[in-house]
Design a protein around this motif. Structure first.
Motif, PDB file in Angstrom:
ATOM      1  N   LEU A  56     -47.714  15.123   6.834  1.00 56.45           N
ATOM      2  CA  LEU A  56     -48.654  15.157   7.957  1.00 56.45           C
ATOM      3  C   LEU A  56     -49.173  16.581   8.179  1.00 56.45           C
ATOM      4  N   GLN A  59     -51.759  17.496   5.562  1.00 50.15           N
ATOM      5  CA  GLN A  59     -53.079  16.919   5.874  1.00 50.15           C
ATOM      6  C   GLN A  59     -53.853  17.804   6.850  1.00 50.15           C
ATOM      7  N   ARG A  60     -53.138  18.624   7.611  1.00 49.14           N
ATOM      8  CA  ARG A  60     -53.768  19.529   8.570  1.00 49.14           C
ATOM      9  C   ARG A  60     -53.935  20.936   7.996  1.00 49.14           C
ATOM     10  N   GLU A 157     -45.991  16.119  22.847  1.00 45.93           N
ATOM     11  CA  GLU A 157     -47.090  16.119  21.875  1.00 45.93           C
ATOM     12  C   GLU A 157     -47.284  17.504  21.254  1.00 45.93           C
ATOM     13  N   GLU A 159     -49.592  19.860  19.463  1.00 44.79           N
ATOM     14  CA  GLU A 159     -51.019  20.030  19.175  1.00 44.79           C
ATOM     15  C   GLU A 159     -51.235  20.472  17.734  1.00 44.79           C
ATOM     16  N   GLY A 162     -50.017  17.478  15.358  1.00 44.15           N
ATOM     17  CA  GLY A 162     -50.632  16.188  15.657  1.00 44.15           C
ATOM     18  C   GLY A 162     -49.638  15.056  15.705  1.00 44.15           C
ATOM     19  N   ILE A 163     -48.430  15.352  16.200  1.00 43.35           N
ATOM     20  CA  ILE A 163     -47.384  14.339  16.293  1.00 43.35           C
ATOM     21  C   ILE A 163     -46.845  14.271  17.716  1.00 43.35           C
ATOM     22  N   THR A 175     -44.402  10.013  16.105  1.00 44.89           N
ATOM     23  CA  THR A 175     -45.620   9.200  16.071  1.00 44.89           C
ATOM     24  C   THR A 175     -46.807  10.081  15.707  1.00 44.89           C
ATOM     25  N   TRP A 176     -47.792   9.485  15.072  1.00 44.61           N
ATOM     26  CA  TRP A 176     -49.040  10.171  14.756  1.00 44.61           C
ATOM     27  C   TRP A 176     -50.145   9.143  14.846  1.00 44.61           C
ATOM     28  N   SER A 177     -51.368   9.541  14.574  1.00 44.75           N
ATOM     29  CA  SER A 177     -52.537   8.687  14.860  1.00 44.75           C
ATOM     30  C   SER A 177     -52.453   7.297  14.262  1.00 44.75           C
ATOM     31  N   ASP A 178     -51.899   7.148  13.084  1.00 44.21           N
ATOM     32  CA  ASP A 178     -51.880   5.817  12.460  1.00 44.21           C
ATOM     33  C   ASP A 178     -50.496   5.402  11.970  1.00 44.21           C
ATOM     34  N   SER A 180     -45.798   5.723  12.662  1.00 42.75           N
ATOM     35  CA  SER A 180     -44.607   6.247  13.336  1.00 42.75           C
ATOM     36  C   SER A 180     -43.422   6.114  12.393  1.00 42.75           C
TER      37      SER A 180
END
Length: 183
Positions: A56, A59-60, A157, A159, A162-163, A175-178, A180
């Motif tokens: 994850l 990806q950032r 959260e 920032e 993004g989790i 958890t993340w946008s799509d 967990s």
């Protein structure tokens, strides 16, 4: 057991290096902190967290590292359990800054004493993970302080990564946008 030596003999440092037990040793403004090897619960949580969060972070645009030196100078560095850095923060000797540091707690460790160091390097977030109760604390750099991030519905959260982090039924839920994962 805590101990202090005014001068650590070179032979002690050489022996630790030969035995391969110096990888987590840290240098705090010229003072050696000899960190003992971690136990199973610590390493298990550290590994599982990296397996979930590492991709994850990539990806950032962040580069995940485990047990890598985070340097201010040759005589001032720490070795967090994990860190997430931008490519330009990487160097031959380790990492020269980080966006996020993750520390997995062990009995009598110095996690919270490292905060001033992390502030000085501009680390944006610090995660403190607790293996026993699978709890996470999140601290965010605001001005010149690392302040605890309040949770929304029990979820802290990040920032930067993004989790979201929470404890559910004795597991650390990430958890993340799509998706967990429970670890």
């Amino acid at each position: 057991m805590r101990g202090a030596m005014l001068e650590v003999p070179r032979s002690v440092l050489d022996e630790r290096r030969q035995l391969g037990i110096d990888g987590r040793d840290e240098m705090w403004s010229g003072v050696v902190h000899m960190v003992p090897p971690v136990g199973g619960p610590h390493q298990g949580l550290n590994t599982r967290f990296l397996m979930v969060v590492g991709p994850l972070a990539e990806q950032r645009g962040l580069v995940p590292h485990t047990e890598t030196g985070l340097f201010r100078s040759d005589a001032d560095y720490r070795v967090p359990d994990q860190l997430y850095a931008r490519a330009e923060q990487l160097s031959e000797r380790g990492v020269e800054g980080a966006e996020v540091v993750a520390e997995v707690r062990s009995p009598r460790d110095e996690t919270y004493e490292k905060f001033d160091f992390y502030i000085a390097l501009g680390v944006r977030e610090v995660l403190v993970l607790h293996p026993g109760d699978r709890r996470a604390e999140l601290f965010r750099l605001i001005e010149d302080r690392l302040l605890p991030v309040s949770t929304s519905g029990g979820v802290a959260e990040s920032e930067v990564l993004g989790i979201g982090l929470s404890t559910v039924e004795g597991k650390l839920r990430i958890t993340w946008s799509d998706g967990s994962a429970d670890i």
